[in-house]
Each structure stands twice: as structure tokens, then as C-alpha cells.
Motif scaffolding. Sequence first.
Motif, short mmCIF file in Angstrom:
data_model
loop_
_atom_site.label_atom_id
_atom_site.label_comp_id
_atom_site.label_asym_id
_atom_site.label_seq_id
_atom_site.Cartn_x
_atom_site.Cartn_y
_atom_site.Cartn_z
N PHE A 67 1.01 -1.31 -0.06
CA PHE A 67 0.01 0.05 0.18
C PHE A 67 0.96 1.11 -0.20
CE2 PHE A 67 -2.24 3.55 2.35
CZ PHE A 67 -3.26 3.65 1.58
N ASN A 68 0.56 2.24 -0.89
CA ASN A 68 1.29 3.51 -1.03
C ASN A 68 0.10 4.33 -0.90
OD1 ASN A 68 2.40 5.99 -2.22
ND2 ASN A 68 3.94 4.89 -2.68
N PRO A 69 0.35 5.30 0.22
CA PRO A 69 -0.92 6.41 0.77
C PRO A 69 -0.96 7.48 -0.59
CG PRO A 69 0.86 6.40 2.21
CD PRO A 69 1.14 5.29 1.44
N GLU A 70 -0.04 7.90 -0.97
CA GLU A 70 0.16 8.80 -2.13
C GLU A 70 -0.57 8.14 -3.56
OE1 GLU A 70 2.99 11.87 -4.43
OE2 GLU A 70 3.94 10.86 -2.86
N ILE A 71 -0.20 7.14 -3.87
CA ILE A 71 -0.51 6.44 -5.09
C ILE A 71 -2.08 6.28 -4.71
CG2 ILE A 71 -0.77 4.44 -6.50
CD1 ILE A 71 2.29 4.31 -6.16
N CYS A 72 -2.47 5.75 -3.64
CA CYS A 72 -3.92 5.64 -3.46
C CYS A 72 -4.76 7.00 -3.44
CB CYS A 72 -4.01 4.83 -2.06
SG CYS A 72 -5.95 4.54 -1.64
N THR A 73 -4.28 7.84 -2.81
CA THR A 73 -4.90 9.14 -2.64
C THR A 73 -5.21 9.80 -3.98
OG1 THR A 73 -4.22 9.38 -0.49
CG2 THR A 73 -4.78 11.64 -1.50
N ARG A 74 -3.89 9.58 -5.08
CA ARG A 74 -4.05 10.19 -6.24
C ARG A 74 -5.25 9.52 -6.98
NH1 ARG A 74 -2.12 14.02 -8.51
NH2 ARG A 74 -1.12 12.94 -10.34
N LYS A 75 -5.40 8.51 -6.93
CA LYS A 75 -6.28 7.55 -7.73
C LYS A 75 -7.78 7.90 -7.26
CE LYS A 75 -3.87 3.47 -8.52
NZ LYS A 75 -3.64 1.89 -8.43
N GLU A 117 -8.40 11.03 -6.11
CA GLU A 117 -8.53 12.34 -6.37
C GLU A 117 -8.97 12.30 -8.02
OE1 GLU A 117 -5.42 14.46 -3.32
OE2 GLU A 117 -4.76 13.50 -5.74
N GLU A 118 -8.33 11.45 -8.55
CA GLU A 118 -8.48 11.31 -10.08
C GLU A 118 -9.83 10.76 -10.28
OE1 GLU A 118 -7.02 9.28 -14.14
OE2 GLU A 118 -6.14 8.62 -12.30
N LEU A 129 -11.04 19.44 1.95
CA LEU A 129 -10.06 20.19 2.03
C LEU A 129 -9.32 20.10 3.49
CD1 LEU A 129 -10.53 23.16 -0.27
CD2 LEU A 129 -9.43 21.05 -0.81
N TYR A 130 -10.15 19.11 4.48
CA TYR A 130 -9.62 18.97 5.75
C TYR A 130 -8.52 17.83 5.54
CZ TYR A 130 -13.31 15.45 5.78
OH TYR A 130 -13.96 14.47 5.50
N ALA A 131 -8.34 17.18 4.42
CA ALA A 131 -7.60 16.13 4.25
C ALA A 131 -6.35 16.69 3.24
CB ALA A 131 -8.08 14.88 3.63
N ASP A 132 -5.14 15.78 3.65
CA ASP A 132 -4.08 15.95 2.51
C ASP A 132 -4.67 15.82 1.01
OD1 ASP A 132 -2.38 16.95 4.35
OD2 ASP A 132 -1.55 14.75 4.69
N THR A 133 -3.86 16.74 0.11
CA THR A 133 -4.00 16.30 -1.16
C THR A 133 -2.66 15.90 -1.90
OG1 THR A 133 -5.00 17.04 -3.33
CG2 THR A 133 -3.97 18.52 -1.76
N PHE A 134 -2.64 15.31 -3.02
CA PHE A 134 -1.47 15.09 -3.61
C PHE A 134 -1.64 15.57 -5.05
CE2 PHE A 134 -1.12 12.14 -0.17
CZ PHE A 134 0.37 12.13 0.17
N MET A 135 -2.67 16.34 -5.44
CA MET A 135 -2.99 16.65 -6.68
C MET A 135 -2.00 17.66 -7.23
SD MET A 135 -7.22 17.53 -6.81
CE MET A 135 -7.36 17.74 -4.92
N THR A 136 -1.73 18.07 -8.35
CA THR A 136 -0.75 19.12 -8.99
C THR A 136 -1.72 20.58 -8.87
OG1 THR A 136 -1.68 18.92 -11.23
CG2 THR A 136 0.13 17.25 -10.63
N ARG A 137 -1.22 21.30 -9.01
CA ARG A 137 -1.88 22.54 -8.91
C ARG A 137 -2.83 22.78 -10.09
NH1 ARG A 137 -0.31 27.03 -5.93
NH2 ARG A 137 1.79 26.21 -5.69
N GLU A 138 -2.52 22.38 -11.27
CA GLU A 138 -3.41 22.28 -12.41
C GLU A 138 -4.67 21.10 -11.99
OE1 GLU A 138 -3.27 19.94 -16.64
OE2 GLU A 138 -2.11 21.65 -16.51
N MET A 193 -10.49 20.78 -10.20
CA MET A 193 -11.53 20.24 -9.02
C MET A 193 -12.36 21.62 -8.50
SD MET A 193 -11.00 17.85 -5.84
CE MET A 193 -10.54 16.45 -7.00
N PHE A 194 -11.49 22.53 -8.27
CA PHE A 194 -12.14 24.04 -7.77
C PHE A 194 -12.21 24.96 -8.25
CE2 PHE A 194 -10.40 20.85 -4.37
CZ PHE A 194 -11.51 20.72 -3.69
N ASN A 195 -13.34 25.77 -8.40
CA ASN A 195 -13.38 27.04 -9.21
C ASN A 195 -12.53 28.07 -8.39
OD1 ASN A 195 -14.31 29.19 -10.38
ND2 ASN A 195 -16.48 28.66 -10.49
#
Length: 124
Positions: free
Chosen positions: A56-64, A66-67, A78-87, A92-94
Motif C-alpha cells: 500500500f502506498n498512501p500517495e498513489i492511493c490518494t491520487r487515484k 482524487e482522479e 479540504l481537511y485532508a491532505d491532497t497530492f493533486m498538482t496545482r493544475e 476540481m475547484f473553481n
Amino acid sequence: FLDEICKIYPIWICPFRLNRSLEQWFLAGKKGQKVDLLDNFFVDIGLYGVPGVKNFNPEICTRKIEEKCRQLGGFQMLYADTFMTREEFHQMFNHKLYWKVREDYKIESHLPEVYDKINRRARI
């Protein structure tokens, strides 16, 4: 989907309905999507426990996750960490109202952008 990528239990499911426009809530939704928030619900999903998948990799899981949220026109709380790129975050957000307020109050140089507060890599 969550069982396949992480097998984390228990899962906390909290349905909710927004009573304002997407823009007021900083949400983008799917491109071109018209959402009547009085008729549409969102579901906040929280995962608690030990992952049941090997390597298990938390970053890979979170990215999936998020996608998948972006594909479905959803968003990450937004109370949780995100690994999204700025783009990806901007997809996701306006940011239209957000940037206007930052400019109107001239806070660009005084307060960090919201992305820099919640993105794990931006804080390191």
C-alpha cells in the motif's frame, strides 16, 4: 473502487446537500456541468483503518481517489491532505471568486494560496 485500490475499513459515509451555487462553494464540477444543488447530493467518504492490499502506498492511493473524484465531478474535502498538482486542483475547484477576493483585498503577498496550505508536497 475503494475496495480494489486500498481495502480500508470501516468506511464513513456522510451524505450532504449544498444549498449554494458551485461558485460560492469554490467547486468546479465537471466542465460544462449544470448542477442544481437543491436536488443533488454529495457524499463525504472517510476511510479509517489499516489498508488490506499489499505494498500500500498512501500517495498513489490518494491520487487515484482524487482522479476518480475529478472524473465524477466531485471534490475532495479540504481537511485532508491532497497530492493533486496545482493544475488538477484548479480543475476540481473553481478559483474565479477566490482570485477576485484575493485581488480585491490585496492579500496575494500576505496569505498563502489555499493549494499551498493543503497540498502535502507544497508544505514540505
